[in-house]
Design an enzyme around this catalytic site. Structure first.
Site, PDB file in Angstrom:
ATOM      1  N   SER A 160       3.328  -2.501 -10.075  1.00 19.38           N
ATOM      2  CA  SER A 160       2.764  -1.849  -8.896  1.00 19.38           C
ATOM      3  C   SER A 160       3.876  -1.405  -7.975  1.00 19.38           C
ATOM      4  O   SER A 160       5.026  -1.834  -8.104  1.00 19.38           O
ATOM      5  CB  SER A 160       1.824  -2.804  -8.140  1.00 19.38           C
ATOM      6  OG  SER A 160       2.533  -3.934  -7.672  1.00 19.38           O
ATOM      7  N   GLY A 162       5.613   1.118  -7.828  1.00 21.36           N
ATOM      8  CA  GLY A 162       6.756   1.779  -8.450  1.00 21.36           C
ATOM      9  C   GLY A 162       7.743   0.864  -9.131  1.00 21.36           C
ATOM     10  O   GLY A 162       8.744   1.333  -9.693  1.00 21.36           O
ATOM     11  N   GLU A 267      -5.216   8.828  -8.411  1.00 22.27           N
ATOM     12  CA  GLU A 267      -4.002   9.633  -8.296  1.00 22.27           C
ATOM     13  C   GLU A 267      -4.040  10.787  -9.295  1.00 22.27           C
ATOM     14  O   GLU A 267      -4.411  10.595 -10.464  1.00 22.27           O
ATOM     15  CB  GLU A 267      -2.774   8.770  -8.549  1.00 22.27           C
ATOM     16  CG  GLU A 267      -2.576   7.652  -7.528  1.00 22.27           C
ATOM     17  CD  GLU A 267      -1.355   6.831  -7.827  1.00 22.27           C
ATOM     18  OE1 GLU A 267      -0.232   7.369  -7.765  1.00 22.27           O
ATOM     19  OE2 GLU A 267      -1.517   5.630  -8.153  1.00 22.27           O
ATOM     20  N   GLU A 279      -3.459   8.032 -12.430  1.00 25.39           N
ATOM     21  CA  GLU A 279      -3.831   6.614 -12.420  1.00 25.39           C
ATOM     22  C   GLU A 279      -4.986   6.396 -11.451  1.00 25.39           C
ATOM     23  O   GLU A 279      -5.331   7.273 -10.657  1.00 25.39           O
ATOM     24  CB  GLU A 279      -2.635   5.743 -11.994  1.00 25.39           C
ATOM     25  CG  GLU A 279      -1.474   5.742 -12.951  1.00 25.39           C
ATOM     26  CD  GLU A 279      -0.344   4.835 -12.520  1.00 25.39           C
ATOM     27  OE1 GLU A 279       0.555   4.621 -13.329  1.00 25.39           O
ATOM     28  OE2 GLU A 279      -0.354   4.345 -11.376  1.00 25.39           O
ATOM     29  N   ASP A 286      -1.885   2.291  -1.252  1.00 30.77           N
ATOM     30  CA  ASP A 286      -0.843   2.296  -0.221  1.00 30.77           C
ATOM     31  C   ASP A 286      -0.736   3.647   0.486  1.00 30.77           C
ATOM     32  O   ASP A 286      -0.548   3.712   1.701  1.00 30.77           O
ATOM     33  CB  ASP A 286       0.509   1.853  -0.789  1.00 30.77           C
ATOM     34  CG  ASP A 286       0.936   2.613  -2.028  1.00 30.77           C
ATOM     35  OD1 ASP A 286       0.244   3.575  -2.423  1.00 30.77           O
ATOM     36  OD2 ASP A 286       1.976   2.238  -2.613  1.00 30.77           O
ATOM     37  N   THR A 287      -0.888   4.751  -0.248  1.00 30.83           N
ATOM     38  CA  THR A 287      -0.822   6.065   0.398  1.00 30.83           C
ATOM     39  C   THR A 287      -1.975   6.265   1.380  1.00 30.83           C
ATOM     40  O   THR A 287      -1.894   7.101   2.284  1.00 30.83           O
ATOM     41  CB  THR A 287      -0.846   7.201  -0.640  1.00 30.83           C
ATOM     42  OG1 THR A 287      -2.093   7.179  -1.346  1.00 30.83           O
ATOM     43  CG2 THR A 287       0.300   7.067  -1.628  1.00 30.83           C
ATOM     44  N   ARG A 364       8.791  -2.861   1.570  1.00 26.64           N
ATOM     45  CA  ARG A 364       8.013  -2.171   2.595  1.00 26.64           C
ATOM     46  C   ARG A 364       7.514  -3.207   3.591  1.00 26.64           C
ATOM     47  O   ARG A 364       6.750  -4.106   3.253  1.00 26.64           O
ATOM     48  CB  ARG A 364       6.842  -1.439   1.931  1.00 26.64           C
ATOM     49  CG  ARG A 364       6.099  -0.513   2.863  1.00 26.64           C
ATOM     50  CD  ARG A 364       5.147   0.381   2.087  1.00 26.64           C
ATOM     51  NE  ARG A 364       4.171  -0.374   1.342  1.00 26.64           N
ATOM     52  CZ  ARG A 364       3.752  -0.068   0.106  1.00 26.64           C
ATOM     53  NH1 ARG A 364       4.260   0.956  -0.525  1.00 26.64           N
ATOM     54  NH2 ARG A 364       2.837  -0.801  -0.500  1.00 26.64           N
TER      55      ARG A 364
END
Length: 393
Positions: A160, A162, A267, A279, A286-287, A364
């Protein structure tokens, strides 16, 4: 008919979060607004959602026995996966025994592993996807790269944010990509997917809410990633009417196949009028943190409402908005943020600090949110606010 009881009583409505990061924290806050008793789980103590939950437990979500023990003890009304790396076979068993998993245990099982969701999308639903090959070892990986061709993208089948993802642009990148994939998987080294590189104009997330009154699809979210990790997002992403129609159709099909109630982050890659499925996450994305400022009901509020069996009648969209992730690099267990007066001095700016207890490498740790007349102005405003933030390790 949905009924919600009183916390810490025999009538309490209990929700258990499997994973307690920043997305889970916002879901916990929204559930608390309804008087839900919240239990938070994660592999480390003092995770963000644990800071607002009623109680918490720390252990690996991949430990099926430990997961079952806590669930049987707490007897939650709702089990809510917040991360991919969960002992999903245990969730499937528990669902068969009568527990309620959001959106369903099968959805969590399929999307935890990129292979499951890719085969569902491409081979069962016939959705347009990139070319792909799965590989279990180094030799199969090399054969997969040769078959798909360069450039291509390599990802662990289970990861997850990335982690473990990289792009092969030339032969010199091949071995490095393999190493990254083996170090970045949520369950350790193992199976990977090699995807053909998609020529696209931009990427989007279509947040799709399945609820008791139907399906609601939000304004498309554009985003910028670095090695698969979200850094900026904006809403709405400008699209042609044809592309929007196709994206909505794909989002409806894939979420309908997964079933259940809750929010999904679908996505996709967009090239002109063409839309390619990438996906889907059966949970807040998160976006989608941009929705905390762009609309009256954030993705987290919508997730809470849907999973509780409540309808989504209308979502009021406020206009062009942006988010910028606060990514901290270093090695510390006492991160401190400053300059907040300057960050928030400009109209239409908000900030969320996640409260993560430590950083090792890059992580993050917060997000800046902004609104303006256009997405370009909103992104610029978020960038200005970010430039005023100071971070001490």
């Amino acid at each position: 008919m949905t009924k919600i009881g009183t916390p810490f009583s025999k009538t309490a409505t209990k929700a258990l979060l499997c994973g307690s990061g920043e997305l889970g924290k916002e879901v916990a806050i929204e559930l608390k607004r309804y008087g839900v008793e919240v239990i938070a789980l994660d592999k480390y103590e003092n995770a963000p959602a644990m800071q607002v939950a009623d109680r918490s437990y720390s252990f690996s979500m991949l430990d099926g026995a430990a997961l079952r023990k806590v669930i049987e003890k707490e007897r939650p009304d709702h089990i809510i996966p917040e991360v991919e790396a969960i002992a999903t076979p245990t969730l499937v068993e528990l669902e068969k025994e009568g527990f309620n998993v959001t959106p369903t245990a099968n959805a969590a099982l399929l999307t935890m592993n990129r292979e499951g969701i890719r085969r569902l999308a491409a081979e069962q639903l016939g959705l347009p996807t990139s070319r792909y090959v799965f590989a279990d070892n180094h030799d199969e990986f090399l054969a997969g790269v040769k078959s798909v061709g360069i450039p291509c993208v390599v990802k662990p089948v289970m990861s997850s944010s990335g982690h473990g993802q990289s792009t092969i642009r030339c032969e010199e990148d091949i071995e490095k990509a393999w190493t990254i994939s083996q170090e970045g998987g949520r369950a350790g080294a193992g199976r990977v997917i090699v995807e053909g590189f998609v020529d696209f104009d931009y990427e989007i997330t279509m947040l799709t809410v399945r609820h008791c009154a139907g399906t609601t699809i939000l304004e498309p979210i554009g985003h910028h990633q670095v090695d698969g990790d979200y850094r900026e997002s904006w809403q709405p992403q400008p699209m042609t009417p044809t592309a929007i129609a196709k994206a909505r159709e794909i989002a409806t099909k894939i979420t309908g196949a997964l079933g259940g109630w809750g929010i999904f982050g679908v996505e996709m890659f967009i090239k002109g009028d063409e839309v390619i499925f990438s996906e889907v996450s059966p949970r807040p994305h998160d976006t989608g943190m941009v929705t905390m400022i762009s609309q009256d009901l954030s993705e987290f509020a919508l997730h809470a409402r849907a999973l509780l069996g409540l309808p989504v009648s209308q979502v009021k969209f406020y206009g062009a908005s942006a988010s910028k992730a606060i990514v901290v690099e270093g090695d510390s267990d006492h991160v401190e943020f400053g300059g907040l007066e300057e960050v928030l001095a400009e109209e239409g700016v908000q900030i969320r600090l996640f409260g993560k207890p430590e950083v090792h490498g890059h992580r993050r740790m917060g997000v800046i949110l902004a609104t303006d007349k256009t997405i370009e102005l909103a992104l610029a405003k978020a960038e200005r606010a970010y430039s005023k933030l100071t971070i001490s390790l």
